[in-house]
Design an enzyme around this catalytic site. Sequence first.
Site, mmCIF file in Angstrom:
data_model
loop_
_atom_site.group_PDB
_atom_site.id
_atom_site.type_symbol
_atom_site.label_atom_id
_atom_site.label_comp_id
_atom_site.label_asym_id
_atom_site.label_seq_id
_atom_site.Cartn_x
_atom_site.Cartn_y
_atom_site.Cartn_z
ATOM 1 N N ARG A 49 18.552 -7.327 19.863
ATOM 2 C CA ARG A 49 19.470 -6.924 20.936
ATOM 3 C C ARG A 49 19.966 -5.507 20.664
ATOM 4 N NH1 ARG A 49 24.335 -8.275 20.166
ATOM 5 N NH2 ARG A 49 24.024 -10.487 19.767
ATOM 6 N N TYR A 102 22.549 2.317 47.756
ATOM 7 C CA TYR A 102 21.648 1.175 47.584
ATOM 8 C C TYR A 102 22.477 -0.108 47.740
ATOM 9 C CZ TYR A 102 18.848 -2.286 45.126
ATOM 10 O OH TYR A 102 18.166 -3.420 44.802
ATOM 11 N N ASP A 174 21.903 8.334 40.562
ATOM 12 C CA ASP A 174 20.858 7.315 40.583
ATOM 13 C C ASP A 174 19.581 8.042 41.010
ATOM 14 O OD1 ASP A 174 19.017 5.369 41.347
ATOM 15 O OD2 ASP A 174 20.557 3.977 42.058
ATOM 16 N N LYS A 199 10.979 0.728 39.939
ATOM 17 C CA LYS A 199 10.401 1.453 41.065
ATOM 18 C C LYS A 199 9.332 2.446 40.560
ATOM 19 C CE LYS A 199 13.510 -1.089 42.985
ATOM 20 N NZ LYS A 199 14.855 -0.622 43.316
HETATM 21 C C1 PLP Z 1 16.204 -1.105 43.161
HETATM 22 C C2 PLP Z 1 17.318 -0.131 43.015
HETATM 23 C C3 PLP Z 1 18.406 -0.377 42.168
HETATM 24 C C4 PLP Z 1 18.582 -1.683 41.420
HETATM 25 O O1 PLP Z 1 17.613 -1.855 40.440
HETATM 26 P P1 PLP Z 1 17.001 -3.293 39.988
HETATM 27 O O2 PLP Z 1 15.968 -2.915 39.007
HETATM 28 O O3 PLP Z 1 16.473 -3.947 41.236
HETATM 29 O O4 PLP Z 1 18.140 -4.072 39.413
HETATM 30 C C5 PLP Z 1 19.366 0.605 42.067
HETATM 31 N N1 PLP Z 1 19.284 1.766 42.761
HETATM 32 C C6 PLP Z 1 18.260 2.027 43.583
HETATM 33 C C7 PLP Z 1 18.225 3.317 44.335
HETATM 34 C C8 PLP Z 1 17.245 1.091 43.753
HETATM 35 O O5 PLP Z 1 16.238 1.350 44.602
#
Ligand code: PLP
Length: 379
Positions: A49, A102, A174, A199
Amino acid sequence: MTYSFETLAIHAGQEPDPRTGAVIPPIYATSTYAQDGVGGTREGYEYSRTKNPTRLALEECLTALEGGRRGFAFASGMAAEDTLLRTVCQPGDHVVIPDDAYGGTFRLFSKVAARWGLSWTAARLSDVDSVRAAMTPQTKLVWCETPTNPLLSIADIPSLAAVAHERGARLVVDNTFASPYLQQPLTLGADVIVHSTTKYLGGHSDVVGGALIVTDPGLADEIAFHQNSMGAVAGPFDSWLTLRGTKTLAVRMERHCDNAERIAAYLTGHRSVSAVLYPGLPEHPGHEVAAKQMRRFGGMISFRHAGGRDAAVRVCNNAKLFTLAESLGGIESLIEHPGQMTHASAAGSPLEVPDDLVRLSVGIEHVDDLLADLDQALS
Ligand SMILES: *Cc1c(COP(=O)(O)O)cnc(C)c1O
């Protein structure tokens, strides 16, 4: 020797294994590590961890790609966001979030963090004055997405950093939509990068993960403490899959951008389309800012159907090669109706999206096949 992005994506944090010479970091599927006498850990490996070699390789690679000092890999993008919030904020604090954040981020602030005494204000990030007006003396974070999801609006990162810093807050970006190949917010003044590595970084729709990358060593130590204390870490196999995807990020992003540019041009001329939201189009209100801070304009496109909600839903249902699904950033093209899918949780809130909106995650298939599919779905 300083290497360029493409080289770092393949090598950063990934020396051949000292024992066997394995060129790819092994999946260290182990929870614990033998100690050479009490307290005699090898390179600080004590418990997975806290530290795991496969995760560390990913963390070092992502740090290099964002131009940061230290990175942290999590079980999901949401786990990364939650860990950051609890590291930096406490009850009574305030955050500014994008008015088209998001959906999951909005839910984290509005439904989870709000119960623990963290208040928030949604602001239009493309308008720096509205961000300044939304800030209070308790504001700890200004949360930025650029391009935003699903409206593809653009925020000026250096200006937002200046506004946040004026009032003693930190700027979080982000960077999921752009990926570090297209945009490196830490070099533009941001304090923290958040990623859903699910992504573009992972890039193959086969793993869920998240990351935080920072430059300030004090903040890095606090995040490390919370990552270990809260425990939402990326597992070794997930870290390995994400690293494998990251190696080809640069070449994939170039093709995502090539294909998206062609599709944006096609949609712009289509009689059933009333608006195309793509920052690469000169008529996009954020085009100039995007051109300053991004290498290219990415693989995400949204458009509004002139026929309204039902027509937008029909396009999503009629597409064959574009898979009807949530998520984005993989090699395969996806289509969705944000109003009823990814952004359903924003209905009735200031973040509600138009119901004639269709969002595309443009993949790296041959563009002619993608254009043909959109053509049949729109007719
Ligand atoms: C998908 C996404 C998230 C969240 O991420 P997860 O891996 O699904 O928990 C946060 N910000 C953006 C812009 C996203 O597209």
